[in-house]
Design a protein around this motif. Sequence first.
Motif, PDB file in Angstrom:
ATOM      1  N   SER A 131       0.846  -1.193   0.000  1.00 45.51           N
ATOM      2  CA  SER A 131       0.000   0.000   0.000  1.00 45.51           C
ATOM      3  C   SER A 131       0.883   1.244   0.000  1.00 45.51           C
ATOM      4  N   PRO A 132       0.480   2.300  -0.736  1.00 44.74           N
ATOM      5  CA  PRO A 132       1.295   3.519  -0.759  1.00 44.74           C
ATOM      6  C   PRO A 132       1.118   4.326   0.517  1.00 44.74           C
ATOM      7  N   ALA A 133       2.227   4.826   1.036  1.00 41.38           N
ATOM      8  CA  ALA A 133       2.201   5.734   2.190  1.00 41.38           C
ATOM      9  C   ALA A 133       2.759   7.074   1.728  1.00 41.38           C
ATOM     10  N   PHE A 134       2.042   8.152   1.998  1.00 38.98           N
ATOM     11  CA  PHE A 134       2.470   9.490   1.596  1.00 38.98           C
ATOM     12  C   PHE A 134       3.077  10.186   2.799  1.00 38.98           C
ATOM     13  N   LEU A 135       4.311  10.638   2.645  1.00 40.37           N
ATOM     14  CA  LEU A 135       5.102  11.169   3.749  1.00 40.37           C
ATOM     15  C   LEU A 135       5.455  12.626   3.489  1.00 40.37           C
ATOM     16  N   GLU A 136       5.518  13.413   4.563  1.00 39.70           N
ATOM     17  CA  GLU A 136       5.741  14.852   4.435  1.00 39.70           C
ATOM     18  C   GLU A 136       6.856  15.296   5.382  1.00 39.70           C
ATOM     19  N   PRO A 137       8.108  15.320   4.905  1.00 38.45           N
ATOM     20  CA  PRO A 137       9.202  15.839   5.737  1.00 38.45           C
ATOM     21  C   PRO A 137       8.997  17.319   6.046  1.00 38.45           C
ATOM     22  N   ASP A 138       9.639  17.792   7.106  1.00 41.91           N
ATOM     23  CA  ASP A 138       9.561  19.218   7.411  1.00 41.91           C
ATOM     24  C   ASP A 138      10.168  20.043   6.275  1.00 41.91           C
ATOM     25  N   ALA A 139      11.296  19.570   5.760  1.00 46.99           N
ATOM     26  CA  ALA A 139      11.939  20.266   4.644  1.00 46.99           C
ATOM     27  C   ALA A 139      13.008  19.357   4.046  1.00 46.99           C
ATOM     28  N   VAL A 140      13.356  19.637   2.796  1.00 46.06           N
ATOM     29  CA  VAL A 140      14.468  18.977   2.121  1.00 46.06           C
ATOM     30  C   VAL A 140      15.288  20.064   1.433  1.00 46.06           C
ATOM     31  N   VAL A 141      16.603  20.021   1.617  1.00 50.62           N
ATOM     32  CA  VAL A 141      17.493  20.993   0.990  1.00 50.62           C
ATOM     33  C   VAL A 141      18.259  20.301  -0.134  1.00 50.62           C
ATOM     34  N   VAL A 142      18.256  20.927  -1.307  1.00 51.30           N
ATOM     35  CA  VAL A 142      19.045  20.454  -2.445  1.00 51.30           C
ATOM     36  C   VAL A 142      20.332  21.262  -2.498  1.00 51.30           C
ATOM     37  N   HIS A 143      21.486  20.576  -2.505  1.00 51.10           N
ATOM     38  CA  HIS A 143      22.796  21.228  -2.549  1.00 51.10           C
ATOM     39  C   HIS A 143      23.219  21.446  -4.005  1.00 51.10           C
ATOM     40  N   PRO A 144      24.153  22.372  -4.240  1.00 48.14           N
ATOM     41  CA  PRO A 144      24.624  22.598  -5.611  1.00 48.14           C
ATOM     42  C   PRO A 144      25.239  21.359  -6.256  1.00 48.14           C
ATOM     43  N   ASP A 145      25.769  20.423  -5.446  1.00 45.29           N
ATOM     44  CA  ASP A 145      26.361  19.214  -6.020  1.00 45.29           C
ATOM     45  C   ASP A 145      25.323  18.149  -6.343  1.00 45.29           C
ATOM     46  N   GLY A 146      24.032  18.455  -6.138  1.00 52.20           N
ATOM     47  CA  GLY A 146      22.971  17.520  -6.456  1.00 52.20           C
ATOM     48  C   GLY A 146      22.538  16.624  -5.318  1.00 52.20           C
ATOM     49  N   SER A 147      23.199  16.732  -4.179  1.00 46.87           N
ATOM     50  CA  SER A 147      22.804  15.916  -3.027  1.00 46.87           C
ATOM     51  C   SER A 147      21.655  16.567  -2.281  1.00 46.87           C
ATOM     52  N   TRP A 148      20.929  15.751  -1.508  1.00 40.49           N
ATOM     53  CA  TRP A 148      19.749  16.211  -0.781  1.00 40.49           C
ATOM     54  C   TRP A 148      19.926  15.931   0.702  1.00 40.49           C
ATOM     55  N   THR A 149      19.483  16.873   1.540  1.00 42.51           N
ATOM     56  CA  THR A 149      19.538  16.710   2.994  1.00 42.51           C
ATOM     57  C   THR A 149      18.132  16.817   3.568  1.00 42.51           C
ATOM     58  N   VAL A 150      17.763  15.842   4.370  1.00 49.41           N
ATOM     59  CA  VAL A 150      16.476  15.871   5.071  1.00 49.41           C
ATOM     60  C   VAL A 150      16.608  16.777   6.296  1.00 49.41           C
ATOM     61  N   ILE A 151      15.635  17.647   6.486  1.00 43.68           N
ATOM     62  CA  ILE A 151      15.593  18.549   7.640  1.00 43.68           C
ATOM     63  C   ILE A 151      14.476  18.096   8.575  1.00 43.68           C
ATOM     64  N   GLU A 152      14.812  17.850   9.823  1.00 46.07           N
ATOM     65  CA  GLU A 152      13.808  17.457  10.818  1.00 46.07           C
ATOM     66  C   GLU A 152      13.790  18.517  11.915  1.00 46.07           C
ATOM     67  N   ILE A 153      12.638  19.169  12.092  1.00 49.33           N
ATOM     68  CA  ILE A 153      12.500  20.254  13.076  1.00 49.33           C
ATOM     69  C   ILE A 153      11.665  19.751  14.241  1.00 49.33           C
ATOM     70  N   LYS A 154      12.240  19.802  15.444  1.00 49.31           N
ATOM     71  CA  LYS A 154      11.569  19.326  16.640  1.00 49.31           C
ATOM     72  C   LYS A 154      11.525  20.433  17.690  1.00 49.31           C
ATOM     73  N   SER A 155      10.528  20.350  18.586  1.00 55.04           N
ATOM     74  CA  SER A 155      10.360  21.400  19.597  1.00 55.04           C
ATOM     75  C   SER A 155      11.009  21.051  20.931  1.00 55.04           C
ATOM     76  N   PHE A 156      11.602  19.838  21.054  1.00 60.18           N
ATOM     77  CA  PHE A 156      12.295  19.541  22.320  1.00 60.18           C
ATOM     78  C   PHE A 156      13.648  20.255  22.338  1.00 60.18           C
ATOM     79  N   PRO A 157      14.128  20.678  23.517  1.00 59.45           N
ATOM     80  CA  PRO A 157      15.317  21.536  23.576  1.00 59.45           C
ATOM     81  C   PRO A 157      16.620  20.768  23.371  1.00 59.45           C
ATOM     82  N   MET A 158      17.605  21.499  22.915  1.00 58.09           N
ATOM     83  CA  MET A 158      18.970  20.999  22.813  1.00 58.09           C
ATOM     84  C   MET A 158      19.808  21.822  23.789  1.00 58.09           C
ATOM     85  N   VAL A 159      20.125  21.224  24.933  1.00 57.61           N
ATOM     86  CA  VAL A 159      20.803  21.937  26.018  1.00 57.61           C
ATOM     87  C   VAL A 159      22.297  21.631  25.969  1.00 57.61           C
ATOM     88  N   ASP A 160      23.117  22.700  25.890  1.00 65.59           N
ATOM     89  CA  ASP A 160      24.577  22.543  25.814  1.00 65.59           C
ATOM     90  C   ASP A 160      24.989  21.612  24.686  1.00 65.59           C
TER      91      ASP A 160
END
Length: 370
Positions: A131-160
């Motif tokens: 069965s097809p599953a449709f997924l929605e990342p927060d963002a994807v960045v395309v680099h000039p070299d053609g590579s792609w980076t997945v961006i995951e944005i979360k609201s929990f803190p990053m301390v130190d």
Amino acid sequence: MDARALAALAANPGCRRRALLDGAGVDKGALARALGATVAFGQSQFAHQRGNSFEARVKADRGEELLRLLHERLRDGSAPPEPGAVATPDLTAAGPQGRTARTSLALREATAAGQWALLDHPMVSLDVAGSPAFLEPDAVVVHPDGSWTVIEIKSFPMVDGSADPAKVGAAARQSAVYALALERVAALIGDPPQAGKARVRHDVLLVCPKDFSNLPTAELVDVRKQLAVTRRQLTRLTRIEEIAAALPEGTTFDLRLTDDGRTATRPVEELTAAVEAVDAAYAPECLSTCELAAHCRARSRAAGAVESLGRGVRGELGGLTTVEAVLAAALGEAAGTRAEPTGDPAVDALRRAAALRAEALASPGAVTCR
């Protein structure tokens, strides 16, 4: 199915119940309430609003802050994106299939252009148990070299510079699902020269609030291990059609019962029978990933299944599948005596543990197991 559900399913591929209910789009929370087995699950409304507000801040000004954080963490010697030079293609389209096609086209065009591009909430698809599953990342960045980076944005803190390992692990598993779906897109993109150029990076950018503030900070998370596990586990899933075909005729998870034009709530007994008609694979980890976990835990405990104690315990006990069988094996020889090996490592270990416990309690010949 969303990425969070797929990550949970990949972590527990033996649970046919979850695979069927998610594949059929059943509201497991409503089903759990109808069964009288609810647990606190998901984000609070406050946390959801805070997360949306933080994500909007991170993506403001065409994602300049997001791209800055990504370039700082990469440290690969590449030139930073010039202000206003980042493409932000429009991904609106009708329906999930349309959005998926539009995302694929935007990725193709950005990769061929050889420039920075930010795709805000793209949509990709992944075949799961037929069965097809449709997924929605927060963002994807395309680099000039053609590579792609997945961006995951979360609201929990990053301390130190560090965050809760359990939450980071969950985010990594979720991001691995996105990366797996994007790999399928990269393999299908465009002409042969571009097909070899497009690739998905195994480092995901995790963006979180810094030290309980609303200012963003980020770290790269290597998801190669999670990607390999997810890929392997999803291929092991039984096709949903096969699970559904094994159900008794007339099985339904519809909470509403219509009779003679009148609508009423379906009896709990019928819903329970429908749920029990599908095999489950309960483990304590399900309590944080599945709305039906309380129901499955109660059934597992009632049956005396050792899975209710955890997968680690289940793995150590070999062929002993019930608590009753475990206690019988532990008490098979008089506690405190040196029993002859049985040839079953699990039974021998239980008897040694029972003898040691009896010695520790200074009550040879009697063991109380609770």
